[in-house]
Design a protein around this motif. Structure first.
Motif, short mmCIF file in Angstrom:
data_model
loop_
_atom_site.label_atom_id
_atom_site.label_comp_id
_atom_site.label_asym_id
_atom_site.label_seq_id
_atom_site.Cartn_x
_atom_site.Cartn_y
_atom_site.Cartn_z
N LEU A 2 -18.64 -19.76 -13.98
CA LEU A 2 -17.56 -19.90 -13.01
C LEU A 2 -17.40 -18.64 -12.17
CD1 LEU A 2 -14.87 -21.75 -15.15
CD2 LEU A 2 -15.81 -22.59 -12.97
N VAL A 3 -17.30 -17.50 -12.82
CA VAL A 3 -17.09 -16.25 -12.10
C VAL A 3 -18.27 -15.93 -11.19
CG1 VAL A 3 -16.84 -13.75 -12.38
CG2 VAL A 3 -15.52 -15.31 -13.82
N ARG A 4 -19.48 -16.12 -11.71
CA ARG A 4 -20.68 -15.82 -10.91
C ARG A 4 -20.75 -16.73 -9.69
NH1 ARG A 4 -26.92 -16.54 -13.11
NH2 ARG A 4 -27.97 -15.92 -11.16
N THR A 5 -20.52 -18.02 -9.88
CA THR A 5 -20.62 -18.96 -8.77
C THR A 5 -19.50 -18.75 -7.75
OG1 THR A 5 -21.53 -20.58 -10.33
CG2 THR A 5 -20.89 -21.39 -8.16
N ALA A 6 -18.29 -18.48 -8.22
CA ALA A 6 -17.19 -18.20 -7.29
C ALA A 6 -17.46 -16.95 -6.48
CB ALA A 6 -15.89 -18.08 -8.07
N GLU A 59 -20.36 -15.71 -5.69
CA GLU A 59 -21.43 -16.02 -4.74
C GLU A 59 -20.88 -16.79 -3.54
OE1 GLU A 59 -25.11 -16.34 -8.00
OE2 GLU A 59 -24.15 -18.16 -7.20
N ALA A 60 -20.02 -17.77 -3.83
CA ALA A 60 -19.44 -18.56 -2.74
C ALA A 60 -18.57 -17.70 -1.85
CB ALA A 60 -18.62 -19.72 -3.32
N ALA A 61 -17.76 -16.83 -2.47
CA ALA A 61 -16.89 -15.95 -1.69
C ALA A 61 -17.71 -14.99 -0.83
CB ALA A 61 -15.98 -15.16 -2.63
N ALA A 62 -18.78 -14.45 -1.38
CA ALA A 62 -19.62 -13.53 -0.62
C ALA A 62 -20.27 -14.23 0.58
CB ALA A 62 -20.70 -12.94 -1.52
N ALA A 63 -20.62 -15.50 0.39
CA ALA A 63 -21.27 -16.25 1.47
C ALA A 63 -20.31 -16.76 2.53
CB ALA A 63 -22.04 -17.44 0.87
N LEU A 64 -19.07 -17.09 2.12
CA LEU A 64 -18.15 -17.77 3.03
C LEU A 64 -17.00 -16.91 3.52
CD1 LEU A 64 -17.94 -21.18 1.18
CD2 LEU A 64 -19.42 -20.56 3.06
N LEU A 65 -16.62 -15.90 2.75
CA LEU A 65 -15.49 -15.05 3.16
C LEU A 65 -16.00 -13.84 3.90
CD1 LEU A 65 -13.31 -15.23 -0.08
CD2 LEU A 65 -13.09 -16.57 2.00
N LEU A 66 -16.55 -14.09 5.08
CA LEU A 66 -17.16 -13.01 5.87
C LEU A 66 -16.10 -12.28 6.68
CD1 LEU A 66 -20.32 -14.93 7.09
CD2 LEU A 66 -20.10 -13.43 5.12
N PHE A 112 -13.21 -23.61 -8.27
CA PHE A 112 -14.21 -24.40 -8.98
C PHE A 112 -13.68 -24.69 -10.38
CE2 PHE A 112 -17.61 -22.15 -6.34
CZ PHE A 112 -17.86 -23.26 -5.55
N SER A 113 -13.99 -25.89 -10.89
CA SER A 113 -13.59 -26.23 -12.25
C SER A 113 -14.72 -26.93 -12.99
CB SER A 113 -12.34 -27.10 -12.26
OG SER A 113 -12.61 -28.37 -11.69
N ILE A 114 -14.67 -26.82 -14.31
CA ILE A 114 -15.59 -27.52 -15.21
C ILE A 114 -14.73 -28.37 -16.13
CG2 ILE A 114 -17.35 -27.26 -17.01
CD1 ILE A 114 -17.72 -24.34 -15.96
N ALA A 115 -15.12 -29.63 -16.35
CA ALA A 115 -14.34 -30.50 -17.24
C ALA A 115 -15.28 -31.26 -18.16
CB ALA A 115 -13.50 -31.48 -16.43
N MET A 116 -14.80 -31.47 -19.40
CA MET A 116 -15.61 -32.16 -20.40
C MET A 116 -14.68 -32.78 -21.44
SD MET A 116 -16.94 -28.80 -22.51
CE MET A 116 -17.99 -29.73 -23.61
N PRO A 117 -15.17 -33.73 -22.24
CA PRO A 117 -14.34 -34.27 -23.32
C PRO A 117 -14.01 -33.16 -24.32
CG PRO A 117 -16.21 -35.71 -22.89
CD PRO A 117 -16.46 -34.43 -22.13
#
Length: 253
Positions: free
Chosen positions: A240-244, A246-253, A219-224
Protein backbone atom coordinates in the motif's frame (compact mmCIF):
# COMPACT_ATOMS: atom_id res chain seq x y z
CA UNK A 1 -22.39 41.34 0.54
CA UNK A 2 -25.11 42.65 -1.73
CA UNK A 3 -28.50 41.74 -0.35
CA UNK A 4 -31.48 40.49 -2.31
CA UNK A 5 -34.76 40.89 -0.46
CA UNK A 6 -36.71 38.43 -2.62
CA UNK A 7 -38.89 36.26 -0.38
CA UNK A 8 -38.32 33.31 -2.73
CA UNK A 9 -34.58 33.20 -2.14
CA UNK A 10 -33.17 30.22 -0.24
CA UNK A 11 -30.61 31.90 2.00
CA UNK A 12 -28.25 28.93 2.43
CA UNK A 13 -28.11 28.35 -1.34
CA UNK A 14 -27.51 32.07 -1.93
CA UNK A 15 -24.65 32.10 0.57
CA UNK A 16 -23.04 29.03 -1.01
CA UNK A 17 -23.23 30.66 -4.45
CA UNK A 18 -21.65 33.84 -3.09
CA UNK A 19 -18.76 31.78 -1.71
CA UNK A 20 -18.33 29.99 -5.04
CA UNK A 21 -18.11 33.35 -6.83
CA UNK A 22 -15.55 34.65 -4.33
CA UNK A 23 -13.41 31.51 -4.54
CA UNK A 24 -13.48 31.77 -8.33
CA UNK A 25 -12.64 35.48 -8.36
CA UNK A 26 -9.95 35.49 -5.63
CA UNK A 27 -8.47 32.02 -6.13
CA UNK A 28 -8.73 31.19 -2.42
CA UNK A 29 -10.77 32.20 0.60
CA UNK A 30 -10.30 31.93 4.36
CA UNK A 31 -13.07 31.25 6.86
CA UNK A 32 -12.65 34.78 8.22
CA UNK A 33 -12.95 36.32 4.76
CA UNK A 34 -16.02 34.20 3.99
CA UNK A 35 -17.69 35.19 7.26
CA UNK A 36 -17.03 38.89 6.57
CA UNK A 37 -18.37 38.67 3.00
CA UNK A 38 -21.54 36.89 4.12
CA UNK A 39 -21.94 38.91 7.33
CA UNK A 40 -22.27 35.72 9.38
CA UNK A 41 -20.28 34.20 12.23
CA UNK A 42 -17.18 32.10 11.36
CA UNK A 43 -18.80 28.78 12.37
CA UNK A 44 -21.60 29.34 9.84
CA UNK A 45 -19.10 30.26 7.13
CA UNK A 46 -17.00 27.18 7.90
CA UNK A 47 -20.02 24.85 7.65
CA UNK A 48 -20.85 26.29 4.24
CA UNK A 49 -17.25 25.90 3.05
CA UNK A 50 -17.06 22.33 4.35
CA UNK A 51 -20.28 21.54 2.47
CA UNK A 52 -18.72 22.90 -0.74
CA UNK A 53 -15.67 20.72 -0.09
CA UNK A 54 -17.89 17.68 0.48
CA UNK A 55 -19.57 18.17 -2.89
CA UNK A 56 -16.29 18.75 -4.73
CA UNK A 57 -16.76 22.47 -5.45
CA UNK A 58 -13.93 23.54 -3.15
CA UNK A 59 -10.84 22.04 -1.55
CA UNK A 60 -8.77 23.09 1.45
CA UNK A 61 -5.28 24.07 0.39
CA UNK A 62 -2.30 25.49 2.24
CA UNK A 63 -2.82 27.60 5.37
CA UNK A 64 -6.39 26.22 5.58
CA UNK A 65 -7.57 28.45 2.72
CA UNK A 66 -10.35 27.16 0.49
CA UNK A 67 -9.57 26.89 -3.22
CA UNK A 68 -11.55 25.84 -6.33
CA UNK A 69 -12.40 22.13 -6.29
CA UNK A 70 -12.66 19.68 -9.17
CA UNK A 71 -16.34 20.43 -9.85
CA UNK A 72 -15.76 24.19 -9.95
CA UNK A 73 -12.81 23.77 -12.27
CA UNK A 74 -14.85 21.54 -14.60
CA UNK A 75 -18.34 23.08 -14.53
CA UNK A 76 -20.95 21.07 -16.35
CA UNK A 77 -18.53 18.29 -17.15
CA UNK A 78 -19.81 14.76 -17.28
CA UNK A 79 -17.44 11.83 -17.60
CA UNK A 80 -18.44 8.20 -17.93
CA UNK A 81 -15.01 7.38 -16.52
CA UNK A 82 -13.70 10.11 -14.18
CA UNK A 83 -10.22 11.39 -15.09
CA UNK A 84 -8.96 10.44 -11.64
CA UNK A 85 -10.08 6.86 -12.14
CA UNK A 86 -8.23 6.63 -15.45
CA UNK A 87 -5.06 8.20 -14.05
CA UNK A 88 -4.94 5.87 -11.06
CA UNK A 89 -5.84 2.68 -12.93
CA UNK A 90 -2.23 1.60 -13.75
CA UNK A 91 -1.23 2.03 -10.09
CA UNK A 92 -4.33 0.15 -8.92
CA UNK A 93 -3.42 -2.76 -11.19
CA UNK A 94 0.13 -2.69 -9.83
CA UNK A 95 -1.22 -2.90 -6.27
CA UNK A 96 -3.35 -5.90 -7.27
CA UNK A 97 -0.30 -7.64 -8.75
CA UNK A 98 1.59 -7.10 -5.50
CA UNK A 99 -1.05 -8.44 -3.10
CA UNK A 100 -3.31 -10.76 -5.13
CA UNK A 101 -6.42 -9.57 -3.28
CA UNK A 102 -9.34 -7.35 -4.28
CA UNK A 103 -8.24 -3.71 -4.39
CA UNK A 104 -10.09 -0.41 -4.78
CA UNK A 105 -9.45 3.28 -5.18
CA UNK A 106 -11.86 5.55 -3.32
CA UNK A 107 -12.38 9.28 -2.78
CA UNK A 108 -13.66 11.18 0.24
CA UNK A 109 -16.87 13.20 -0.16
CA UNK A 110 -17.93 14.81 3.09
CA UNK A 111 -18.16 11.91 5.54
CA UNK A 112 -18.57 9.18 2.92
CA UNK A 113 -16.22 7.34 0.61
CA UNK A 114 -17.01 6.72 -3.06
CA UNK A 115 -15.46 3.63 -4.67
CA UNK A 116 -14.26 4.80 -8.11
CA UNK A 117 -12.56 1.68 -9.39
CA UNK A 118 -11.39 -1.76 -8.37
CA UNK A 119 -9.78 -5.03 -9.41
CA UNK A 120 -11.36 -8.25 -8.10
CA UNK A 121 -9.28 -11.23 -6.99
CA UNK A 122 -11.28 -13.75 -9.03
CA UNK A 123 -8.69 -16.49 -8.48
CA UNK A 124 -9.81 -17.05 -4.88
CA UNK A 125 -12.86 -19.27 -4.30
CA UNK A 126 -13.58 -17.16 -1.21
CA UNK A 127 -13.06 -13.50 -2.06
CA UNK A 128 -14.29 -9.95 -1.56
CA UNK A 129 -16.32 -8.67 -4.51
CA UNK A 130 -16.07 -5.30 -6.20
CA UNK A 131 -17.77 -2.26 -4.65
CA UNK A 132 -17.42 0.16 -7.57
CA UNK A 133 -20.02 2.91 -7.26
CA UNK A 134 -20.83 2.02 -3.65
CA UNK A 135 -20.83 4.77 -0.99
CA UNK A 136 -19.98 3.91 2.62
CA UNK A 137 -19.50 5.87 5.86
CA UNK A 138 -15.89 7.02 6.01
CA UNK A 139 -15.45 6.29 9.73
CA UNK A 140 -16.39 2.62 9.22
CA UNK A 141 -13.96 1.91 6.37
CA UNK A 142 -10.21 1.63 6.07
CA UNK A 143 -10.09 3.97 3.04
CA UNK A 144 -12.28 6.51 4.83
CA UNK A 145 -10.11 6.52 7.94
CA UNK A 146 -6.96 6.77 5.82
CA UNK A 147 -8.30 9.92 4.12
CA UNK A 148 -9.84 11.45 7.26
CA UNK A 149 -6.43 11.10 8.92
CA UNK A 150 -5.00 13.57 6.39
CA UNK A 151 -7.37 16.29 7.65
CA UNK A 152 -6.98 18.60 10.63
CA UNK A 153 -9.08 17.61 13.65
CA UNK A 154 -11.30 20.67 13.35
CA UNK A 155 -12.01 19.84 9.71
CA UNK A 156 -13.07 16.31 10.70
CA UNK A 157 -15.32 17.75 13.43
CA UNK A 158 -16.85 20.27 11.02
CA UNK A 159 -17.64 17.57 8.45
CA UNK A 160 -19.35 15.38 11.04
CA UNK A 161 -21.23 18.33 12.53
CA UNK A 162 -22.74 19.00 9.10
CA UNK A 163 -23.48 15.31 8.50
CA UNK A 164 -25.02 14.64 11.91
CA UNK A 165 -27.34 17.62 11.48
CA UNK A 166 -28.51 16.34 8.10
CA UNK A 167 -31.50 13.98 7.53
CA UNK A 168 -29.19 10.95 7.56
CA UNK A 169 -27.52 12.07 10.79
CA UNK A 170 -29.82 10.07 13.05
CA UNK A 171 -28.60 6.84 11.44
CA UNK A 172 -24.90 7.65 11.83
CA UNK A 173 -23.01 5.61 14.39
CA UNK A 174 -19.92 7.63 15.25
CA UNK A 175 -18.17 8.61 18.45
CA UNK A 176 -15.85 11.47 17.54
CA UNK A 177 -13.49 10.92 20.49
CA UNK A 178 -12.96 7.30 19.46
CA UNK A 179 -12.61 8.29 15.81
CA UNK A 180 -9.90 10.84 16.62
CA UNK A 181 -7.96 8.16 18.52
CA UNK A 182 -8.13 5.88 15.49
CA UNK A 183 -7.05 8.68 13.15
CA UNK A 184 -4.07 9.52 15.36
CA UNK A 185 -2.94 5.89 15.05
CA UNK A 186 -3.38 6.01 11.25
CA UNK A 187 -1.22 9.15 11.08
CA UNK A 188 1.57 7.29 12.89
CA UNK A 189 1.32 4.09 10.85
CA UNK A 190 0.10 5.45 7.46
CA UNK A 191 -2.23 2.46 7.08
CA UNK A 192 -5.81 2.21 8.35
CA UNK A 193 -7.64 -1.04 9.09
CA UNK A 194 -11.23 -2.23 9.11
CA UNK A 195 -12.15 -5.55 10.68
CA UNK A 196 -15.87 -6.11 10.07
CA UNK A 197 -16.77 -2.46 10.78
CA UNK A 198 -18.31 -1.72 7.37
CA UNK A 199 -19.78 -5.18 6.79
CA UNK A 200 -19.53 -8.64 8.39
CA UNK A 201 -16.76 -10.98 7.32
CA UNK A 202 -14.49 -8.33 5.78
CA UNK A 203 -10.91 -7.33 6.62
CA UNK A 204 -9.62 -4.24 4.83
CA UNK A 205 -6.49 -2.07 4.80
CA UNK A 206 -5.89 1.31 3.18
CA UNK A 207 -3.56 4.26 2.83
CA UNK A 208 -4.01 7.79 1.51
CA UNK A 209 -2.55 8.77 -1.85
CA UNK A 210 -3.04 12.51 -1.32
CA UNK A 211 -5.11 15.18 -3.04
CA UNK A 212 -5.28 14.74 -6.81
CA UNK A 213 -7.37 16.98 -9.07
CA UNK A 214 -8.88 18.46 -5.91
CA UNK A 215 -9.98 15.05 -4.57
CA UNK A 216 -8.63 13.07 -1.64
CA UNK A 217 -7.95 9.52 -2.77
CA UNK A 218 -6.90 6.24 -1.15
CA UNK A 219 -5.98 2.70 -2.14
CA UNK A 220 -7.50 -0.20 -0.21
CA UNK A 221 -7.14 -3.97 0.00
CA UNK A 222 -10.08 -6.14 1.08
CA UNK A 223 -10.42 -9.86 1.77
CA UNK A 224 -12.56 -12.29 3.78
CA UNK A 225 -11.59 -11.95 7.43
CA UNK A 226 -11.56 -15.76 7.72
CA UNK A 227 -8.62 -15.92 5.31
CA UNK A 228 -6.60 -13.11 6.87
CA UNK A 229 -3.59 -13.89 9.06
CA UNK A 230 -1.21 -11.54 10.86
CA UNK A 231 1.51 -12.73 8.51
CA UNK A 232 -0.34 -10.95 5.65
CA UNK A 233 -0.15 -7.54 7.29
CA UNK A 234 3.51 -6.59 6.60
CA UNK A 235 3.09 -7.42 2.90
CA UNK A 236 -0.12 -5.39 2.67
CA UNK A 237 1.35 -2.39 4.48
CA UNK A 238 4.47 -2.41 2.30
CA UNK A 239 2.46 -2.74 -0.93
CA UNK A 240 0.00 0.00 0.00
CA UNK A 241 2.65 2.52 1.03
CA UNK A 242 4.89 1.74 -1.95
CA UNK A 243 2.06 1.98 -4.48
CA UNK A 244 0.61 5.15 -2.96
CA UNK A 245 4.05 6.80 -2.99
CA UNK A 246 4.52 5.83 -6.64
CA UNK A 247 1.11 7.20 -7.59
CA UNK A 248 1.73 10.43 -5.69
CA UNK A 249 5.14 10.89 -7.31
CA UNK A 250 3.62 10.38 -10.76
CA UNK A 251 0.46 12.46 -10.32
CA UNK A 252 1.19 15.12 -7.70
CA UNK A 253 3.53 17.16 -9.85
Amino acid sequence: MQRNTSVDRVESVHRALVLLKLIGERGSLSVTEAAKALEVNPSTAQRLLVTLVGDGFARQGERKRYEPGAELLRPGASHAIPPLRARLRPHLERLFERVGETVHVATLVGTEIHHLDGVEAVGHPLRFGLRIGVRLPAHQTSAGKAMLATLAEDDVDARYEVAMNSPRGTAMRVELADLHQQLAKVRRQRVATNFEESEPGVAAFATSIGVIDGERAAFSIAMPVARFTKADLPKFVSALVRTADEAAAALLL
